[in-house]
Design a protein around this motif. Structure first.
Motif, PDB file in Angstrom:
ATOM      1  N   ALA A 196       0.839  -1.207   0.000  1.00 26.88           N
ATOM      2  CA  ALA A 196       0.000   0.000   0.000  1.00 26.88           C
ATOM      3  C   ALA A 196       0.872   1.254   0.000  1.00 26.88           C
ATOM      4  N   GLU A 197       1.922   1.240   0.817  1.00 26.41           N
ATOM      5  CA  GLU A 197       2.818   2.404   0.882  1.00 26.41           C
ATOM      6  C   GLU A 197       3.532   2.616  -0.450  1.00 26.41           C
ATOM      7  N   THR A 198       3.884   1.511  -1.111  1.00 27.85           N
ATOM      8  CA  THR A 198       4.560   1.605  -2.407  1.00 27.85           C
ATOM      9  C   THR A 198       3.648   2.247  -3.441  1.00 27.85           C
ATOM     10  N   ALA A 199       2.386   1.851  -3.424  1.00 28.30           N
ATOM     11  CA  ALA A 199       1.414   2.430  -4.370  1.00 28.30           C
ATOM     12  C   ALA A 199       1.247   3.928  -4.108  1.00 28.30           C
ATOM     13  N   THR A 200       1.201   4.293  -2.833  1.00 27.82           N
ATOM     14  CA  THR A 200       1.062   5.705  -2.467  1.00 27.82           C
ATOM     15  C   THR A 200       2.298   6.497  -2.903  1.00 27.82           C
ATOM     16  N   LEU A 201       3.461   5.894  -2.706  1.00 31.55           N
ATOM     17  CA  LEU A 201       4.704   6.571  -3.107  1.00 31.55           C
ATOM     18  C   LEU A 201       4.736   6.776  -4.623  1.00 31.55           C
ATOM     19  N   HIS A 202       4.249   5.781  -5.352  1.00 29.36           N
ATOM     20  CA  HIS A 202       4.186   5.909  -6.816  1.00 29.36           C
ATOM     21  C   HIS A 202       3.386   7.146  -7.212  1.00 29.36           C
ATOM     22  N   ASP A 203       2.175   7.253  -6.659  1.00 29.78           N
ATOM     23  CA  ASP A 203       1.313   8.387  -7.013  1.00 29.78           C
ATOM     24  C   ASP A 203       1.964   9.707  -6.619  1.00 29.78           C
ATOM     25  N   PHE A 204       2.613   9.686  -5.474  1.00 33.10           N
ATOM     26  CA  PHE A 204       3.291  10.880  -4.977  1.00 33.10           C
ATOM     27  C   PHE A 204       4.407  11.301  -5.938  1.00 33.10           C
ATOM     28  N   LEU A 205       5.198  10.334  -6.417  1.00 33.53           N
ATOM     29  CA  LEU A 205       6.312  10.671  -7.321  1.00 33.53           C
ATOM     30  C   LEU A 205       5.808  11.104  -8.695  1.00 33.53           C
ATOM     31  N   VAL A 206       4.663  10.544  -9.124  1.00 31.81           N
ATOM     32  CA  VAL A 206       4.061  11.020 -10.374  1.00 31.81           C
ATOM     33  C   VAL A 206       3.713  12.499 -10.224  1.00 31.81           C
ATOM     34  N   GLU A 207       3.154  12.826  -9.072  1.00 32.01           N
ATOM     35  CA  GLU A 207       2.794  14.223  -8.786  1.00 32.01           C
ATOM     36  C   GLU A 207       4.049  15.123  -8.792  1.00 32.01           C
ATOM     37  N   VAL A 208       5.113  14.652  -8.178  1.00 30.91           N
ATOM     38  CA  VAL A 208       6.372  15.411  -8.175  1.00 30.91           C
ATOM     39  C   VAL A 208       6.832  15.632  -9.615  1.00 30.91           C
ATOM     40  N   ALA A 209       6.801  14.582 -10.408  1.00 31.93           N
ATOM     41  CA  ALA A 209       7.249  14.673 -11.809  1.00 31.93           C
ATOM     42  C   ALA A 209       6.375  15.637 -12.597  1.00 31.93           C
ATOM     43  N   GLU A 210       5.086  15.601 -12.322  1.00 32.60           N
ATOM     44  CA  GLU A 210       4.158  16.484 -13.051  1.00 32.60           C
ATOM     45  C   GLU A 210       4.384  17.955 -12.719  1.00 32.60           C
ATOM     46  N   ARG A 211       5.049  18.209 -11.622  1.00 28.35           N
ATOM     47  CA  ARG A 211       5.410  19.601 -11.297  1.00 28.35           C
ATOM     48  C   ARG A 211       6.682  20.038 -12.006  1.00 28.35           C
ATOM     49  N   GLY A 212       7.199  19.169 -12.858  1.00 29.76           N
ATOM     50  CA  GLY A 212       8.335  19.566 -13.684  1.00 29.76           C
ATOM     51  C   GLY A 212       9.685  19.082 -13.192  1.00 29.76           C
TER      52      GLY A 212
END
Ligand SMILES: Nc1ncnc2c1ncn2[C@@H]1O[C@H](COP(=O)(O)OP(=O)(O)O)[C@@H](O)[C@H]1O
Ligand SMILES: [Mg+2]
Length: 251
Positions: A183-199
């Motif tokens: 579950a934490e890994t899935a959350t981290l994935h979404d979080f890093l996608v968000e970081v990437a989307e900020r450029g």
């Protein structure tokens, strides 16, 4: 076609007589989510240390946003727009989340020297920005909490948020998913996608292959200090060298 943010060109590094990186080249495009993988001891962390300027390579060039940074010290690489989190979490357990994030303004360069609370002289501006960043990732509930009280998965995110305090264009992450449950890994994935989307361009060392498959488009594979694959993640499972490295010569 994006411009490269990072170019590693024929980099070699040895410690005494031991060759740890041998003529390694690869490119990370701006905006990419790029993985650096390979068996234990392949040289991945050493490569991160060369990229971030903790170690000086014995040969080869490191270019950041087109500029040769061979002679630029670690501290100044951060000012150019490069940040890093570490394989083992280095948050300060007894400081609050906000205080830890504020350290990101200071701690990127000297790292260990800065893990002394006495040195931290908070500035109002840093605090505002730390709170703002935490809010923007939905982590406001943790602000005043001491890091030692937090689940491991949350600490991992806080560590990344801390690295973002320096406003990096490139973020180096060493095994961000290590030790996390599903579950934490899935959350981290979404979080890093968000970081990437900020450029922010992501370059990560990671052993969790499903995580790499989902997050990254491109990958460099190392084994025994050499690059053995560089290309799309989708090409990994058909690559003979990669299979051999992971499964042995019989594969
Ligand atoms: N400071 C150092 N001095 C001597 N050997 C080192 C040093 N750092 C790493 N190594 C060696 O370099 C090799 C690659 O290590 P490392 O980069 O940590 O691999 P990875 O991160 O891929 O597991 C290992 O054999 C390790 O023992
Ligand atoms: Mg390592």
């Amino acid at each position: 076609m994006a411009d490269p943010i990072l170019q590693i060109s024929s980099v070699s590094k040895n410690f005494g007589g031991v060759v740890v990186l041998e003529d390694v080249s690869f490119v990370v495009e701006a905006g990419a989510r790029h993985a650096l993988i390979g068996p234990n001891g392949a040289g991945k962390t050493t490569m991160f240390n060369v990229i971030s300027g903790v170690y000086q390579q014995n040969a080869g060039d490191v270019l950041f946003a087109g500029q040769n940074i061979n002679d630029i010290p670690s501290r100044k690489r951060i000012a150019l727009g490069m940040a890093r989190s570490f394989q083992n979490i280095r948050l300060m357990p007894h400081l609050s989340v906000t205080e830890n994030v504020m350290l990101g303004q200071h701690s990127q360069a000297g790292i260990l020297d800065l893990l002394k609370p006495i040195m931290v002289m908070p500035r109002a501006h840093d605090k505002e920005r730390a709170v703002e960043l935490l809010d923007s990732f939905g982590l406001e509930a943790f602000q005043g909490r001491s890091v030692s009280e937090l689940p491991y998965g949350v600490r991992k995110k806080i560590e990344v948020v801390r690295a973002l305090m320096a406003n990096p264009r490139l973020l180096l992450l060493d095994e961000p998913a290590a030790g996390l449950n599903v579950a934490e890994t899935a959350t981290l994935h979404d979080f890093l996608v968000e970081v990437a989307e900020r450029g922010v361009t992501l370059l990560l060392v990671e052993h969790d292959m499903p995580f790499v498959n989902k997050l990254c488009e491109t990958v460099t594979v190392m084994n025994f200090g050499r690059r053995i694959y560089d290309g799309p993640v989708s090409g990994l499972r058909e690559d003979k060298n990669v299979l051999e490295a992971y499964l042995g010569a019989d594969a």
